[in-house]
Design a protein around this motif. Structure first.
Motif, PDB file in Angstrom:
ATOM      1  N   UNK A  21      -0.618  30.576  -9.590  1.00  0.00           N
ATOM      2  CA  UNK A  21      -1.417  31.558  -8.876  1.00  0.00           C
ATOM      3  C   UNK A  21      -1.418  32.913  -9.580  1.00  0.00           C
ATOM      4  N   UNK A  22      -0.275  33.308 -10.144  1.00  0.00           N
ATOM      5  CA  UNK A  22      -0.173  34.641 -10.742  1.00  0.00           C
ATOM      6  C   UNK A  22       0.442  34.576 -12.137  1.00  0.00           C
ATOM      7  N   UNK A  23       0.077  35.582 -12.953  1.00  0.00           N
ATOM      8  CA  UNK A  23       0.641  35.703 -14.298  1.00  0.00           C
ATOM      9  C   UNK A  23       1.168  37.114 -14.481  1.00  0.00           C
ATOM     10  N   UNK A  24       2.418  37.209 -14.922  1.00  0.00           N
ATOM     11  CA  UNK A  24       3.059  38.474 -15.241  1.00  0.00           C
ATOM     12  C   UNK A  24       3.235  38.513 -16.750  1.00  0.00           C
ATOM     13  N   UNK A  25       2.586  39.480 -17.408  1.00  0.00           N
ATOM     14  CA  UNK A  25       2.687  39.609 -18.863  1.00  0.00           C
ATOM     15  C   UNK A  25       3.517  40.836 -19.202  1.00  0.00           C
ATOM     16  N   UNK A  58       4.213  31.621 -10.223  1.00  0.00           N
ATOM     17  CA  UNK A  58       4.216  32.737 -11.165  1.00  0.00           C
ATOM     18  C   UNK A  58       4.566  32.249 -12.564  1.00  0.00           C
ATOM     19  N   UNK A  59       3.729  32.627 -13.497  1.00  0.00           N
ATOM     20  CA  UNK A  59       4.016  32.378 -14.908  1.00  0.00           C
ATOM     21  C   UNK A  59       4.334  33.724 -15.546  1.00  0.00           C
ATOM     22  N   UNK A  60       5.400  33.789 -16.328  1.00  0.00           N
ATOM     23  CA  UNK A  60       5.795  35.010 -17.026  1.00  0.00           C
ATOM     24  C   UNK A  60       5.548  34.797 -18.511  1.00  0.00           C
ATOM     25  N   UNK A  61       4.850  35.747 -19.134  1.00  0.00           N
ATOM     26  CA  UNK A  61       4.566  35.658 -20.565  1.00  0.00           C
ATOM     27  C   UNK A  61       5.153  36.877 -21.265  1.00  0.00           C
ATOM     28  N   UNK A  62       5.988  36.640 -22.252  1.00  0.00           N
ATOM     29  CA  UNK A  62       6.530  37.705 -23.100  1.00  0.00           C
ATOM     30  C   UNK A  62       5.592  37.839 -24.289  1.00  0.00           C
TER      31      UNK A  62
END
Length: 185
Positions: A21-25, A58-62
């Motif tokens: 649902x959400x992406x945190x970059x 939530x997907x976290x992308x560095x």
């Protein structure tokens, strides 16, 4: 913004489906003290909670963000790109190790060594998290001979990967670290 498959190691996806649902970059620089604080807090206090509290949401992308005013920034991010190429599943472990040792790559600690010497130290850190140290160095090493076409700016084995990362980050307008985008905002 989408993540190119070859950079999949930059995503922390505990239980995340392709329909997250959400992406945190997180746009972070390996030699930025504020990026280190954010990454180390994220990995110690937040990521362990995600699978339980927000499973599949939530997907976290560095996103690696090179800062040109930190001369060793490019070198450290090239090492991150080499780890992504060789062992994407070790990218977060390598990043944690590098952030824990970031002061060793600050300006005054690299100014008296050659670029390849810095690469050797970075490859050694990669080796400490289970990535083949020799292969990391092979991708990073800068030769002292012109390229086949006579070119003198031959780069290394991850130059093209770093160019893609920089281009993606420029498309978002990110310039400083740390920068955080939630659902591209």
């Amino acid at each position: 913004m989408a993540l190119a498959p070859k950079f999949s190691g930059q995503a922390y996806s505990a239980g995340v489906s392709p329909k997250a649902i959400h992406t945190l970059e997180l746009f972070l620089d390996y030699v930025c003290p504020f990026s280190a604080k954010m990454f180390l807090t994220l990995t110690s206090s937040i990521l362990p909670l995600l699978p339980e509290k927000y499973p599949g949401k939530l997907q976290v992308i560095f996103r690696q963000q090179i800062q040109p005013w930190h001369p060793s920034s490019t070198l450290t991010h090239e090492a991150g790109a080499a780890v992504l190429r060789l062992s994407p599943n070790k990218f977060y472990l390598f990043s944690q190790k590098l952030f824990e040792h970031q002061k060793e790559f600050f300006d005054v600690n690299v100014v008296k060594e050659t670029r390849n010497d810095t690469y050797k130290r970075l490859a050694k850190l990669a080796g400490e998290v289970g990535v083949d140290e020799k292969e990391v160095y092979r991708l990073l090493e800068i030769g002292d001979e012109p390229g086949e076409d006579g070119g003198l700016n031959v780069g290394n084995g991850v130059t093209d990967d770093v160019k893609v990362m920089v281009k993606v980050n420029r498309l978002t307008g990110v310039h400083v670290t740390p920068t955080v985008l939630f659902n591209t905002m």
